[in-house]
Design an enzyme around this catalytic site. Structure first.
Site, PDB file in Angstrom:
ATOM      1  N   ASP A   1      11.516  42.012  22.493  1.00 38.44           N
ATOM      2  CA  ASP A   1      12.765  42.655  23.137  1.00 38.44           C
ATOM      3  C   ASP A   1      13.216  41.171  23.415  1.00 38.44           C
ATOM      4  OD1 ASP A   1      15.142  43.592  24.009  1.00 38.44           O
ATOM      5  OD2 ASP A   1      13.845  44.417  26.140  1.00 38.44           O
TER       6      ASP A   1
ATOM      7  N   HIS B   1      17.832  38.359  14.850  1.00 38.51           N
ATOM      8  CA  HIS B   1      16.577  39.530  14.202  1.00 38.51           C
ATOM      9  C   HIS B   1      15.465  38.868  13.122  1.00 38.51           C
ATOM     10  CE1 HIS B   1      18.075  42.528  16.215  1.00 38.51           C
ATOM     11  NE2 HIS B   1      19.108  42.595  16.509  1.00 38.51           N
TER      12      HIS B   1
ATOM     13  N   LEU C   1      -7.379  43.486  11.059  1.00 44.50           N
ATOM     14  CA  LEU C   1      -7.017  44.010  11.944  1.00 44.50           C
ATOM     15  C   LEU C   1      -5.618  44.820  11.219  1.00 44.50           C
ATOM     16  CD1 LEU C   1      -4.651  43.365  14.512  1.00 44.50           C
ATOM     17  CD2 LEU C   1      -3.381  41.721  13.410  1.00 44.50           C
TER      18      LEU C   1
HETATM   19  C1  FPP Z   1      14.870  43.392  20.365  1.00 52.11           C
HETATM   20  O1  FPP Z   1      16.255  42.681  20.248  1.00 52.11           O
HETATM   21  C2  FPP Z   1      14.267  43.755  18.834  1.00 52.11           C
HETATM   22  C3  FPP Z   1      14.829  44.715  17.817  1.00 52.11           C
HETATM   23  C4  FPP Z   1      15.989  45.934  17.983  1.00 52.11           C
HETATM   24  C5  FPP Z   1      13.739  45.545  17.444  1.00 52.11           C
HETATM   25  C6  FPP Z   1      12.220  44.431  17.024  1.00 52.11           C
HETATM   26  C7  FPP Z   1      12.792  44.180  15.530  1.00 52.11           C
HETATM   27  C8  FPP Z   1      12.060  42.421  15.489  1.00 52.11           C
HETATM   28  C9  FPP Z   1      11.337  41.497  15.893  1.00 52.11           C
HETATM   29  C10 FPP Z   1      13.075  42.078  13.154  1.00 52.11           C
HETATM   30  C11 FPP Z   1      12.308  42.485  12.125  1.00 52.11           C
HETATM   31  C12 FPP Z   1      11.255  43.384  13.017  1.00 52.11           C
HETATM   32  C13 FPP Z   1      10.354  43.542  11.337  1.00 52.11           C
HETATM   33  C14 FPP Z   1       9.802  44.492  11.926  1.00 52.11           C
HETATM   34  C15 FPP Z   1      10.513  43.104  10.583  1.00 52.11           C
HETATM   35  P1  FPP Z   1      17.655  43.506  21.172  1.00 52.11           P
HETATM   36  O2  FPP Z   1      18.570  42.883  19.872  1.00 52.11           O
HETATM   37  O3  FPP Z   1      17.609  44.055  21.578  1.00 52.11           O
HETATM   38  O4  FPP Z   1      17.941  42.003  21.922  1.00 52.11           O
HETATM   39  P2  FPP Z   1      18.843  41.842  22.512  1.00 52.11           P
HETATM   40  O5  FPP Z   1      17.997  42.531  24.412  1.00 52.11           O
HETATM   41  O6  FPP Z   1      18.880  40.338  23.963  1.00 52.11           O
HETATM   42  O7  FPP Z   1      20.319  42.739  22.397  1.00 52.11           O
END
Ligand code: FPP
Length: 231
Positions: free
Chosen positions: A17, A34, A128
């Protein structure tokens, strides 16, 4: 040095997150957060391998994430596709086993095909296991398990029946669940499997997560006294 009570966990779940906030702090678009988040995914997989962790479940996209703006969903799906392509090339060399947990509906057909190929091709790898929770919701997973049991004609179900019908029945429950970015909730992640998990919350935003942060979480876990309801 704090006293330790537990060996390194076999299975760690991670709620990644803070990509959006990482980008906002730099006045960058959310997509940049991202992209950095995807790099942190690679770093964390490498660090987990080094530390001898056997299973890593990473929350890549929740069933609730479909409510985000379409451009952001596109960015996430494109990053996922790129990640699948990279693992297509490198998973064997690293002996990684890729697993995907979640529902198939709404996912792009080309992504589903890449996922299926990667899961099949890495099924025999012994290193893993990386379980990507994708289009994943824990309540949906539990409902899916119950529906499978109903289809077998059962009249009552036991907790063990449910465990054996989850998306990854052979995977042990996570001993440790990490959430980054300072939020302290499960957000529909591994609700069933988390019954006795230890939780580790860190203010570090996901794009800044690395080997050192994973080590800190594991060291902290090792000092926890786990009682499983006993005294
Ligand atoms: C949270 O950040 C993240 C996600 C929505 C999911 C995780 C995605 C990634 C790590 C990117 C790519 C993943 C893969 C497997 C290729 P948020 O957008 O909720 O952050 P915020 O709460 O600060 O807005």
């Amino acid at each position: 040095m704090a006293e330790t009570f537990n060996p390194t966990p076999q299975h760690i779940g991670i709620i990644m997150d803070g990509n959006g906030r990482w980008a906002a702090q730099r006045a960058l678009p959310r997509s940049a957060g991202h992209r950095e988040g995807a790099k942190a995914v690679q770093r964390t997989i490498e660090a987990a391998e080094k530390m001898g962790i056997k299973y890593l479940t990473m929350y890549a996209f929740s069933t609730e994430n479909w409510s985000r703006p379409p451009e952001e969903i596109d960015t996430l799906m494109n990053l996922l596709e790129k990640t699948l392509d990279e693992y297509q090339k490198s998973a064997h060399k690293k002996d990684l086993r890729i697993l995907i947990s979640g529902e198939r509906e709404h996912l792009r057909a080309d992504i589903l095909a890449k996922m299926d190929a990667l899961v099949a091709e890495t099924a025999q790898n012994k290193g893993l296991s990386v379980n990507l929770a994708l289009n994943y919701g824990a309540r949906q997973e539990i409902a899916h398990a119950v529906n499978r049991l109903l289809a077998q004609g059962v009249k009552t179900v036991t907790p063990q029946d449910i465990s054996l019908n989850l998306y990854q029945p052979e995977m042990p429950d996570p001993e440790l669940i990490i959430r980054t970015s300072g939020e302290e909730r499960l957000s529909n992640f591994l609700l069933w499997q988390a019954a006795y998990s230890e939780f580790y919350f860190t203010p570090v935003l996901w794009p800044d997560f690395n080997e050192e942060e994973l080590q800190k979480a594991v060291e902290n876990y090792r000092t926890r006294k786990r009682r499983f309801g006993a005294i």
